[in-house]
Each structure stands twice: as structure tokens, then as C-alpha cells.
Design an enzyme around this catalytic site. Sequence first.
Site, PDB file in Angstrom:
ATOM      1  N   CYS A 116       0.854  -1.184   0.000  1.00 57.30           N
ATOM      2  CA  CYS A 116       0.000   0.000   0.000  1.00 57.30           C
ATOM      3  C   CYS A 116       0.895   1.240   0.000  1.00 57.30           C
ATOM      4  CB  CYS A 116      -0.845  -0.043   1.269  1.00 57.30           C
ATOM      5  SG  CYS A 116      -1.711   1.496   1.556  1.00 57.30           S
ATOM      6  N   ASN A 150      11.140  -0.457  -7.881  1.00 59.97           N
ATOM      7  CA  ASN A 150      11.217  -1.191  -9.138  1.00 59.97           C
ATOM      8  C   ASN A 150       9.863  -1.173  -9.826  1.00 59.97           C
ATOM      9  OD1 ASN A 150      12.905  -3.110 -10.854  1.00 59.97           O
ATOM     10  ND2 ASN A 150      11.000  -4.252 -10.581  1.00 59.97           N
ATOM     11  N   GLU A 151       9.848  -0.747 -11.050  1.00 55.28           N
ATOM     12  CA  GLU A 151       8.631  -0.791 -11.874  1.00 55.28           C
ATOM     13  C   GLU A 151       7.362  -0.509 -11.081  1.00 55.28           C
ATOM     14  OE1 GLU A 151       8.673  -4.499 -14.051  1.00 55.28           O
ATOM     15  OE2 GLU A 151       9.965  -3.630 -15.578  1.00 55.28           O
ATOM     16  N   CYS A 158      -7.406  -0.118   0.148  1.00 58.38           N
ATOM     17  CA  CYS A 158      -7.612  -0.279   1.588  1.00 58.38           C
ATOM     18  C   CYS A 158      -8.274   0.970   2.176  1.00 58.38           C
ATOM     19  CB  CYS A 158      -6.276  -0.557   2.271  1.00 58.38           C
ATOM     20  SG  CYS A 158      -5.255   0.913   2.448  1.00 58.38           S
ATOM     21  N   GLU A 306      16.613  -1.997 -18.207  1.00 54.60           N
ATOM     22  CA  GLU A 306      16.582  -3.458 -18.325  1.00 54.60           C
ATOM     23  C   GLU A 306      16.257  -3.848 -19.753  1.00 54.60           C
ATOM     24  OE1 GLU A 306      13.750  -5.457 -15.840  1.00 54.60           O
ATOM     25  OE2 GLU A 306      14.231  -4.236 -14.103  1.00 54.60           O
ATOM     26  N   PHE A 356      14.847 -19.386 -15.404  1.00 57.07           N
ATOM     27  CA  PHE A 356      15.106 -19.599 -16.834  1.00 57.07           C
ATOM     28  C   PHE A 356      15.113 -18.303 -17.637  1.00 57.07           C
ATOM     29  CE2 PHE A 356      13.191 -23.827 -15.674  1.00 57.07           C
ATOM     30  CZ  PHE A 356      14.418 -24.476 -15.634  1.00 57.07           C
TER      31      PHE A 356
HETATM   32  C1  GAL Z   1      11.102  -6.675 -15.148  1.00 54.23           C
HETATM   33  C2  GAL Z   1      11.467  -6.558 -13.675  1.00 54.23           C
HETATM   34  C3  GAL Z   1      12.678  -7.404 -13.341  1.00 54.23           C
HETATM   35  C4  GAL Z   1      12.539  -8.777 -13.921  1.00 54.23           C
HETATM   36  C5  GAL Z   1      12.307  -8.675 -15.396  1.00 54.23           C
HETATM   37  C6  GAL Z   1      12.189  -9.981 -16.118  1.00 54.23           C
HETATM   38  O1  GAL Z   1       9.807  -6.278 -15.403  1.00 54.23           O
HETATM   39  O2  GAL Z   1      11.729  -5.236 -13.331  1.00 54.23           O
HETATM   40  O3  GAL Z   1      12.834  -7.454 -11.947  1.00 54.23           O
HETATM   41  O4  GAL Z   1      11.499  -9.439 -13.303  1.00 54.23           O
HETATM   42  O5  GAL Z   1      11.113  -7.962 -15.629  1.00 54.23           O
HETATM   43  O6  GAL Z   1      12.022  -9.783 -17.496  1.00 54.23           O
END
Ligand code: GAL
Length: 675
Positions: A116, A150-151, A158, A306, A356
Site C-alpha cells: 500500500c 522497481n517498476e 484499503c 533493463e 530460466f
Molecule cells: C522486469 C522486472 C525485473 C525482472 C524482469 C524480467 O519487469 O523489473 O525485476 O522481473 O522484468 O524480465
Amino acid sequence: MEFRTDRLLHGGDYNPEQWLDRPDILEKDIEMLKEAGCNAVSLGIFSWSTLEPEEGVFHFEWLEEIIDRLYANGISTILATPSGARPKWLAEKYPEVLRVDESRHRNLFGGRHNHCYTSPVYREKVALINRKLSERFGKHPGVILWHISNEYGGECHCPLCQDAFRGWLRERYQTIDRLNKCWNTTFWSHTYQSFDQVESPSRRGERELHGLNLDWKRFVTERTADFIRHEVEAIRAGGSTLPVTANLMYYFEQLDYFRLAKELDIVSWDNYPIWHKKELIETAYDAGMCHDLMRSLKRKPFFQMESCPSATNWQGVSKLKRPGVLFAQSMQVIAHGGEGALYFQIRQSQGASEKFHGAVIDHYGGTDTRVFREVSEVGAALKSLSELAGSTVNSKVAMLYDWNSQWAMNDSRGPRNDGLHYHEVLLKIYRAFRRRAVDVDLIDMEQELSGYRVLVLPMAYMFKAGFAEKVRAFVENGGVLITTYWSGIADDTDLCYLGGTPYGLMDVLGVRSTEIDGLFDWEKNRFVPVDGNALGLSKEYDCRYLCDLVELRGATPVMTYGSDFYEGYAALTVNRYGEGSAWYVAADADREFYADFIARVLQQNGIEGAVADEIPEGLEITTREKDGVRYYLYQNFGTQPVQIPLPQGAVEAVFGDPQKALKPCGLVVLKGGCK
Ligand code: GAL
């Protein structure tokens, strides 16, 4: 705080906390990172339970050791705050930190992003660990940037969030009468007597008040932005003045990133194109447009936080990237104004749900793998392109990418519940500019328009107060406006405008939209050129899904519909207004239409791309500028080698050989003077 770097970043998410019992592996990783030309890693993203295994007991020594060792080896750290996933002890002792879903059930502990944003306890615990991380590492020379959580995504219903929502509404509307008016609550007798009665939308309850749904989405964005601010304040309280980023996601519908970006110093995003499902160039345009969106959020350089070096494990089919595709994908970030390409992840986990997922170092653990070799090639290329760091893209074309309009359009019933194809429409238009090597920014309604020559408003359903006036001034001062059907329909509380649409622009466009026809998926109409039309268009094009019937109020028809009862009605119009011109595209016309139409509009207005003509299919050309130097980046996303068209004026090669045919997935970078 500006994020400045004199090199392009290369590296990725690294989770040494999963390998603390294997010092041999950690040592080897650093050697391998160096070999792959990595200069930055993101640490600590999901490390909370290792950093604070028990409430109030902090263990940062392992992290410090790793940051030190990386730094000693020339690898910087992007340090994360761990709020993206919480330890078990926290959820157990303070259940209020867990999210409540729209059916009003509290989640169990598990997963991530399951917290939350309002909970005072969660905020307190996050602030404490962030402050401590900042005190300990905020001045470490190896740490260059904060990676906040993160994201960000998701929502919580709530009681604490409900209260916060009501408070937000009170501030926004002041009186309940005003809220009732803006949400049109007399519809189905849903009138509220006080703010205390308002509840977040739920499938079990209220979903029909579109103003409520829209405000809830805005509130979720505001809550998330507020949470980011809270995280950053804690970092500042710990003494660090380093810039902050948060990793955003591909066209993420839930959160208005233009709002979120205001809390960040630099934008970064997680780029996972689904290569090989379609032709490479199709995927490349889609990813390229997303890069351009991310760059436009702050109109500044961004980077890729990423992406997968090989195959992800969450897509329907885990397809390996064919040789060269990782290189092309990484270089595309730079081509669109990025400051680096990072991966998820450096070392593949041994267990749990991402075991994987592709990584730079896989379970085998050696450098003699195809993926490692390709990552190293990317590293070497980024190194040789360092001089591009800090250069910016200077676009003459802006296209509206509007979260509010999307939220409202997707929520509304009609004119086409079977799909409005917003994304596809934008992509068709975007592609037409890119085929002419014209760079494009994607902007919201608040951004400054001066400096742009063309403004495109595809399905700009919702106009914010003052937007029509801004667009009018843009055209008056010589701008070229391209607007499509389903624009200027509702105000920013989703109340439909009375008195004609596109609201506030009927005189600028010289048309009034009278009715809009929804077509079944299998139906088509046609755009037929008017003899002697201003653009010299001579072909017919298909159109589908939505056909707007306009009444001409001064505009000149350029194309008309080819069939149905509205055969002969205007389908494309132009109107001179002030020093500029305003185009109205009345239906969802096909890709070929946009290619021809945009090429001619550009030509007519003397707007040149990086090279003079249409570029060979499959080629992408983008430009970046810095200190009077203009860089031209060529990428071949086609299947055959192509000879690249050179820009006018003297240029020299920075990367690759412009005289040789550019191979598929290859890159050429040239530089010359700015025009
Ligand atoms: C992103 C996430 C990462 C990992 C990745 C896998 O969305 O921020 O932590 O999970 O995907 O592709």
C-alpha cells in the site's frame, strides 16, 4: 539534479545477495563484467530481507564490500531502494502494508509490488532503510545514481487509500455539488451527499461513473508520485545529492508517466521487445516509438535500465534473439537519445520464478557463450560511441501521447467497444515520419509547443482546459496541425462538450464533426482523392474501424469517402488558419495513406528529415546533437544489406563504414555540423 555521464552505460541488474555463500562466483562475476565491457550495475533492487533481516537490524557490510570491489574495477553502482518487495517479518507484523484489491480483499504475503502506498508503517519503514542506505552509500564514489524501487505499478483499495482518495477529491472539487456536476452523478441516481460516501471503483460496486473511474486513475498516479517523492526525501535526509531514476515500463497504461517523470532526474525504462514475432522493422518501430516517448517525458536523455540479453521466460514463447539482434536493440536505445543499455540481468538466478530468464552469465557460468560474446560486442560498441553521451534529439515534430484520453476512451461505451486501436494509429503516423528520417517527440498537453513545426493529435479525445487555445496559437503562428477523428470530445472531467466538436478548434480546422460511424472488424471504406487536391494525392486508400462525418465550415476537402451513404463526404480536409494549416483526418486510414500524406505535408512545408528522400524499407535513421555537432545513426532492421543514403554536407564516420552496404542489424554513425 542532473544525471551527467561522459560514457554510455552498459551493465544491468545484479543480485549478489543470491550468491553470498559463493564468494568464488562473486569474484568471477567481476572479471566477467569487465570482459563484457560493463561499467555499471544496479544493486539492491530486491535485497530488503538481506539488508534488514529482522526489524531494525541492518546488514549493509556485504553490499559495501561489493560496491567497493566493483568500483575498484571501474564498475559503477546504480543503487536501488528496496521498496519493490518487502520482507516477511514486515508483512506479518504490520498487515496494513499489504495491498487490498478492488473487491476489498487484502492480499497475502508474497510476490512483489504488493504494498500500500498510503500505509504510514510502510512509508516509515521504507524511509528508514532509504535514509540509512543514503547515509552509508550516498557519498560513495562508486555510486552514481539512485534506482527508486522497481517498476512502480498497481493500486490499493484499503481504508487508508480510500481516505486519501476522498481527501484528494475534496481538494480537487472543493464542494460535493461540484463533484456531482463533474461526474454527472444524477445519471442512474448516483448522487453523493458528502465526500465521505465516495468509494474507489469496483466491479462489485460503482463502475459507471466515468468521472470517478478517471479520477481514481489520476489519484493512483498521484499516490505513486507521492510515494516516489517520499522515497526521495528519505534519500535526501540521509545526505545524498545524487540524481534519481525509476525504471518505467513499455507504454504502461496504469500510470501517467508524464506526471511521474516530474519526480525523477532521469528517466529509464525496461525494454523487452518481442522480436521475431513480426518482421524486425515492425518491432523496431514499436520499440523506437517507446524510446521516443521515454525521452520526451523530460525532453532529456534517458536510458534503458533493463532488457534481456537472450530470451525472457515470461513471454508466451521464449524465443532466442537471433545473432545481431541484441546489438541492434541496444544501439537503438542510443539512436533514440539514450545514455546506455543495461540488462536484466547479469547473473541468472539458480531457483525461483526467474531461473530460466536470460542473463549475461547463465547457469553454465562461462564467457564462451554466444550471448556473452554478443553482450561483449555491445560493450565495445558503446565504448567507441562515448562521444555521443549527453547529446540530445532535436525533433521538429511532436505527437500527442495522452494517458488521460486513453483512460477515458477505453472506459467509455461507444463509439467502438471492439477496439479503438489507439496504439496502432499512433504507430502508423509515427512510422510515416520515420520513413522520412524525421525525429518525433511524444508529448502531453502540458508541454511547450514552440520549437515544433508539426503537431499531431491522434484521437485527442480529452482536452485539458486551455489546450485548444494553445493549439490555436500554434497554428496561428505558422504550425502545421494534423488532427484525427475522435478529438476534442470531452473536457478533463469527461463531460462531453456541448456546441460542437472538435471543441475549440472547429474554426481552426474548418470542420465540425457531426456523427461517427463504427465499422465491424471486417468492414472497410475508402479514401478517394479529390481532383486537383492541394497535396497532389492520386491513390485510393482503405480506412476502417471509425469514420467521422464532418460538416465543412471553411475547410477544403482533399479526399472523400468512397462508399456507403456518406460516399463523397470529406475524409481528409485542410484549412488555412493564421500563418499555419490544419489537417483533419476523419477516419482510421491505412499505413499507405499516412506514408503518402505525411511525406507530402512535410515536403509542402519544407520540413526535411536527416536525408532528403524516403529511406529504404527496414532502415532507421535518427539524429542527435551536441555542441554544434550532429550525429546520424543508421540501423538496418531489414533482411538485406542496404546502401545508406548520406545526409547533405560533409560528414565523417564515427562507427562503421558508410560506403559499404549496411548489413542487417548493423550500425553506422556519422557526424557533421548542425544545420
Ligand atoms: C522486469 C522486472 C525485473 C525482472 C524482469 C524480467 O519487469 O523489473 O525485476 O522481473 O522484468 O524480465
